[in-house]
Design a protein around this motif. Structure first.
Motif, PDB file in Angstrom:
ATOM      1  N   UNK A 205     -11.653   0.366   3.559  1.00  0.00           N
ATOM      2  CA  UNK A 205     -12.129   1.655   2.906  1.00  0.00           C
ATOM      3  C   UNK A 205     -12.505   1.346   1.458  1.00  0.00           C
TER       4      UNK A 205
ATOM      5  N   UNK B 272     -10.175   8.634   3.194  1.00  0.00           N
ATOM      6  CA  UNK B 272      -9.527   8.003   4.327  1.00  0.00           C
ATOM      7  C   UNK B 272      -8.104   9.099   4.261  1.00  0.00           C
ATOM      8  N   UNK B 273      -7.488   9.172   3.375  1.00  0.00           N
ATOM      9  CA  UNK B 273      -6.360   9.842   3.296  1.00  0.00           C
ATOM     10  C   UNK B 273      -6.391  11.109   2.538  1.00  0.00           C
TER      11      UNK B 273
ATOM     12  N   UNK C 139      -3.396  -9.297   5.517  1.00  0.00           N
ATOM     13  CA  UNK C 139      -4.398  -8.242   5.227  1.00  0.00           C
ATOM     14  C   UNK C 139      -3.904  -6.983   6.122  1.00  0.00           C
ATOM     15  N   UNK C 140      -2.865  -7.048   6.716  1.00  0.00           N
ATOM     16  CA  UNK C 140      -2.347  -6.079   7.697  1.00  0.00           C
ATOM     17  C   UNK C 140      -0.914  -5.687   7.379  1.00  0.00           C
ATOM     18  N   UNK C 141      -0.408  -5.379   6.454  1.00  0.00           N
ATOM     19  CA  UNK C 141       1.200  -5.406   6.441  1.00  0.00           C
ATOM     20  C   UNK C 141       1.463  -3.906   5.664  1.00  0.00           C
ATOM     21  N   UNK C 142       2.545  -3.459   6.057  1.00  0.00           N
ATOM     22  CA  UNK C 142       2.867  -2.138   5.673  1.00  0.00           C
ATOM     23  C   UNK C 142       3.906  -1.873   4.930  1.00  0.00           C
TER      24      UNK C 142
ATOM     25  N   UNK D 109     -15.593  -4.029  13.813  1.00  0.00           N
ATOM     26  CA  UNK D 109     -15.399  -3.653  15.315  1.00  0.00           C
ATOM     27  C   UNK D 109     -13.879  -3.527  15.039  1.00  0.00           C
ATOM     28  N   UNK D 110     -13.244  -4.191  14.182  1.00  0.00           N
ATOM     29  CA  UNK D 110     -11.945  -4.168  13.688  1.00  0.00           C
ATOM     30  C   UNK D 110     -11.538  -4.059  12.112  1.00  0.00           C
ATOM     31  N   UNK D 111     -11.838  -2.825  11.703  1.00  0.00           N
ATOM     32  CA  UNK D 111     -11.787  -2.913  10.149  1.00  0.00           C
ATOM     33  C   UNK D 111     -10.340  -2.805   9.957  1.00  0.00           C
ATOM     34  N   UNK D 112      -9.977  -3.611   8.730  1.00  0.00           N
ATOM     35  CA  UNK D 112      -8.461  -3.509   8.176  1.00  0.00           C
ATOM     36  C   UNK D 112      -8.401  -2.552   7.253  1.00  0.00           C
ATOM     37  N   UNK D 113      -7.108  -2.514   6.601  1.00  0.00           N
ATOM     38  CA  UNK D 113      -6.709  -1.314   5.711  1.00  0.00           C
ATOM     39  C   UNK D 113      -7.645  -1.398   4.478  1.00  0.00           C
TER      40      UNK D 113
ATOM     41  N   UNK E 264       0.899  -1.155  -0.025  1.00  0.00           N
ATOM     42  CA  UNK E 264       0.061   0.076  -0.146  1.00  0.00           C
ATOM     43  C   UNK E 264       0.962   1.448   0.192  1.00  0.00           C
ATOM     44  N   UNK E 265       0.360   2.210   0.408  1.00  0.00           N
ATOM     45  CA  UNK E 265       1.004   3.401   0.394  1.00  0.00           C
ATOM     46  C   UNK E 265       2.345   3.381   1.235  1.00  0.00           C
ATOM     47  N   UNK E 266       2.729   2.173   1.479  1.00  0.00           N
ATOM     48  CA  UNK E 266       3.621   2.123   2.592  1.00  0.00           C
ATOM     49  C   UNK E 266       4.941   2.683   2.066  1.00  0.00           C
TER      50      UNK E 266
END
Lengths: 547, 320
Positions: A174, A462-463, A91-94, A167-171, A29-31
């Motif tokens: 959006x 979001x951004x 699903x959660x990496x940066x 409850x715990x939305x991931x990247x 991602x925009x990482x």
């Protein structure tokens, strides 16, 4: 054939073939991608590679004669950007190094190929209805996860539920927000009907935005299982991870390597020492300054000009940037060619204050903006700023961001604008004040146009770091997403880009796109460049092989 | 053991514990002052605010700082170091291998460096003002002026990547292994540290030895015809030892911190790299354990050095 024809058909076999052949992974991602990508094109081997396009290889100085790929071997890669927050979670990496790992383990429904075009990947067919309020997705048959379980529609539903969990939305929540996840129906084990709350013609592109790697029902990130070319073997955050060949990979005969070892390196100097002393085969995300060192150590370099963008961000709801003339003037002070020379030693592509350079709908008819100091002074004067003093928040985001800020300050002074650089740590820039800076820098990974706009320029996005609030632009965006007809949609997107270009609906200055630089030893073959700017050939090791 | 010594050690240990408590509170406070928290660090800047909030709640970062510190300290007193905020594993499992790696590097370098430096210092003092002495002193002075990373880079260029290809240029250990499993990885980091620490100990040894050799009892020994070697090692060196021990202790203290740059230059998975990672991830439990380990090391080395110096100096021991 135009790009457009080529890139949006969402079904048909030809497309499926493209998907297979040109398959690559894009990454993060925009990482924080430091330079991104090009793999070196040691060998455009195999008929396989060149689907969508020029096959890309602006690359490598190395690379021997084209020969037949060999199976086997262990590829040792050294990458920066890691730390104790390293993850294998699909699903959660940066970061760059996360991206490199995740791309080996998982696939998504669509993926950007080496030319940054979205192609079918796990999906064999994706078709919208007339008004893009419902998508039908059919998965390829015969694909299995690393644990032997077949890929089915249930896994896709499970993945989307994980991503959009309120409850715990991931990247990815959006880009998934227009989708009615609860309403998804399974037509058969491989087919889904996906309804949308609002029209979502760009659902196909969005699935290629690195946020929707499909994981199996009951996914456990500590025992990561995917459909990708390599299987998980071991993982120690901030140190090393190892992967072994997926012998049941759905692209027959691939990958070539038996094993991949990815090691965290703290900086470029140690990466190059590792390469030079024979402890590594491949290093990625280098700066241009390292090119001579890699070559001096007998290695080859692949520079590829991708389209990750690294903008200066002006907040349109705050003075002085709430005056469009100021935004226009600051875009006019930039000598883009000079900046490219100074920051990247002449690598990289020039920007025109727009993103998504390789989207088929990118409007290439808008004139390339060049430095015009007189006009800039004139605009500033009109805006009542005979003298203007600005604070630019900068941080070492990679990709030469600080150098770019210095060059910008220098160039702006010609128009009587004094730019004071306020250098802060990266973690501060991306801390709680991220998206609130008046004038700062950022870096985005390559996205197709509409998903990028959806995250950056729509009111409430979001951004939305420039705090854009342009009803006309948002209206066009919504229309485009409700338009399945490609020609009509392109027309709408061109109108959107015109608003950005005029600084009506954008506070970005996009002087250049970030090139990606990798280094490798002569043993390494089959790396091909990616226009996403993601390092290590868009994180794609499927066609890489060793002597 | 004489009473005063035991009392000294007891007092120092008590003061040391207070120091550690203060340090732990300071670390907590300092980490809180840094912008961002573990949730931001873990998710990276591609995370949406909603995602960050959700993780903050999972990690209990939404509680006040005093509350967080209280539960951390409570855990420590009951023997729990806690779990890493960055990846959820136990802190000790993260820190232990790094502590061992750094300890091996520091101790091996410290021992080799100390022995070498003392020998060189004695040799130089024995030939005071000779060409050898001048040369060694000059080289020592020059090395003192070099930053650590310059030494490391020079060694890499010389022995690994450019001139000769003798040793690995980076010292990346495979996770789960220790330095003794791959001793060749230690060569260049140890060599760098030895080169860095030797000049200090060398110069102190030389100065202390010269002072001892010029003392009256050495003069007397010489007049009595004590052989030169025996004079140096038996008469002069023991009396020169207290300042040497102190500078060696200082060197070990330096190694505890200064090792960071050398570890970084060789990508060696030690405590320094661990601390840098933990700070950038705002991983408070890990930061705490590493900083407290370092602080405890300081306290212990200081006490040990003082005790040795006292034992070596009978006149000070009784003078009290």
């Amino acid at each position: 054939m135009t790009h457009d024809d080529h890139s949006r058909p969402r079904s048909d076999i030809g497309r499926a073939r493209d998907g297979i052949d040109g398959f690559s992974r894009r990454d993060m991602l925009r990482a924080g991608l430091l330079g991104g990508g090009a793999l070196f094109a040691a060998a455009p081997l195999l008929a396989g590679c060149g689907s969508g396009g020029s096959g890309g290889g602006s690359g490598g100085s190395g690379g021997g004669p084209v020969s037949k790929p060999k199976r086997g071997g262990t590829l040792r890669i050294g990458m920066t950007s890691g730390g104790s927050e390293d993850t294998l979670d699909a699903l959660v990496w940066a970061t760059n190094i996360d991206g490199l790992r995740v791309f080996q383990l998982y696939n998504s429904l669509t993926a950007l190929d080496k030319n940054a075009q979205p192609q079918l990947s796990l999906a064999q067919e994706m078709t919208p209805n007339k008004d893009a309020t419902e998508w039908t997705v059919r998965l390829r048959s015969g694909i299995t996860f690393h644990d032997g379980k077949p890929l089915t529609a249930d896994d896709v539903i499970f993945t989307y539920q994980l991503v959009s969990n309120p409850k715990a939305p991931l990247t990815g929540a959006v880009l998934l927000s227009p989708v009615d996840v609860a309403g998804i129906r399974k037509l058969d084990s491989l087919t889904l009907r996906i309804p949308c709350h609002t029209p979502y013609a760009s659902f196909y592109e969005a699935q290629a935005c690195y946020q929707f790697f499909i994981v199996p029902v009951g996914y456990d990130k500590t025992k990561p299982v995917g459909t990708g070319p390599f299987k998980y073997e071991s993982f120690t955050p901030a140190q090393q991870s190892t992967f072994v060949r997926n012998e049941n990979y759905w692209q027959a005969g691939l990958p070539y390597l038996d094993r991949v070892v990815i090691t965290d390196y703290a900086d470029e100097t140690s990466q190059i020492n590792g390469l030079a002393s024979g402890q590594l085969d491949l290093i990625g995300a280098l700066t241009g300054d390292s090119i001579p060192a890699v070559q001096g150590a007998g290695g080859s370099v692949l520079v590829e000009n991708g389209a990750a963008f690294a903008p200066f961000t002006m907040r349109m709801d705050q003075a002085p940037f709430n005056d469009i003339r100021v935004r226009q003037a600051l875009r006019l002070v930039v000598d883009r060619e000079q900046m490219r020379q100074l920051v990247f030693g002449g690598h990289g592509l020039i920007g025109n204050d727009l993103f998504a350079l390789f989207d088929p709908d990118y409007d290439h008819s808008l004139p390339q903006r060049t430095a015009d100091i007189d006009q800039a002074r004139h605009l500033l004067k009109q805006a009542g700023h005979d003298k203007l003093s600005l604070n630019l928040v900068t941080a070492d985001l990679g990709a030469g961001s600080i150098k770019a800020a210095q060059v910008f300050a220098q160039q702006a002074s010609a128009a009587g604008v004094q730019v004071n650089l306020q250098q802060i740590p990266v973690s501060t820039l991306y801390g709680p004040n991220y998206l609130k800076w008046t004038f700062a820098q950022d870096i985005w990974t390559y996205y197709p146009y509409l998903p990028n706009a959806q995250e950056a320029l729509i009111k409430g996005a979001v951004f939305n770091e420039c705090h854009v609030d342009n009803p006309a632009y948002t209206k066009l965006f919504n229309e485009a997403n409700a338009t399945v007809d490609e020609a009509k949609r392109r027309e709408l997107i061109h109108q959107m880009q015109t608003l950005e270009y005029q600084a009506e609906a954008s506070g970005y200055i996009v002087p250049y796109f970030v090139p990606s630089i990798d280094g490798f030893t002569k043993r390494v073959h089959g790396l091909t460049p990616s226009k996403t700017s993601n390092p290590i050939g868009g994180f794609d090791l499927t066609n890489v092989w060793l002597d | 053991m004489p009473g005063p010594l035991a009392r000294l050690v007891g007092t120092r240990l008590a003061l040391g514990s207070v120091t550690l408590a203060v340090v732990s509170a300071l670390v907590f406070w300092a980490t809180e002052v840094l912008p961002g928290n573990a949730a931001y660090a873990v998710l990276g800047h591609n995370a949406s605010p909603a995602e960050v909030r959700s993780l903050e709640i999972q990690l209990h970062l939404n509680r006040g700082i005093i509350d967080q510190y209280g539960s951390w300290a409570g855990g420590l007193l009951t023997g729990h170091l806690g779990t890493s905020l960055a990846d959820g594993v136990s802190v000790w499992s993260l820190v232990e291998p790094r502590l061992v790696n750094s300890a091996v590097l520091a101790v091996v370098s410290g021992l080799i460096g100390s022995v070498l430096a003392v020998l060189l210092g004695v040799a130089a003092a024995a030939r005071k003002d000779s060409r050898l002495d001048d040369g060694m002193s000059g080289v020592a002075l020059a090395i003192t002026a070099l930053p650590e990373f310059v030494v490391a880079i020079a060694l890499v260029i010389l022995l690994s990547t450019v001139i000769w290809h003798l040793f690995p240029g980076v010292s990346v250990l495979t996770p789960g292994t220790y330095p003794w499993d791959a001793p060749s990885l230690l060569v260049l980091p140890v060599a760098s540290l030895v080169i860095i620490i030797v000049p200090y100990i060398f110069r102190m040894t030389r100065a202390a030895m010269i002072e001892a050799l010029e003392s009256e009892y050495c003069e007397m020994a010489r007049l009595k015809g004590v052989p030169r070697r025996r004079l140096l090692l038996w008469h002069a060196l023991p009396n020169a030892l207290p300042p040497i021990v102190q500078v060696i202790a200082l060197t070990f203290l330096y190694l505890a911190g200064g090792i960071v740059i050398v570890e970084n230059a060789f990508a060696y998975p030690g405590i320094g790299q661990g601390l840098v990672n933990a700070v950038s991830a705002r991983d408070i439990p890990v930061i705490q354990v590493i900083v407290l380990s370092l602080a405890a090391f300081y306290v212990v080395v200081n006490i040990v050095a003082d005790v040795i110096v006292l034992l070596l100096s009978p006149h000070r021991r009784v003078a009290r």
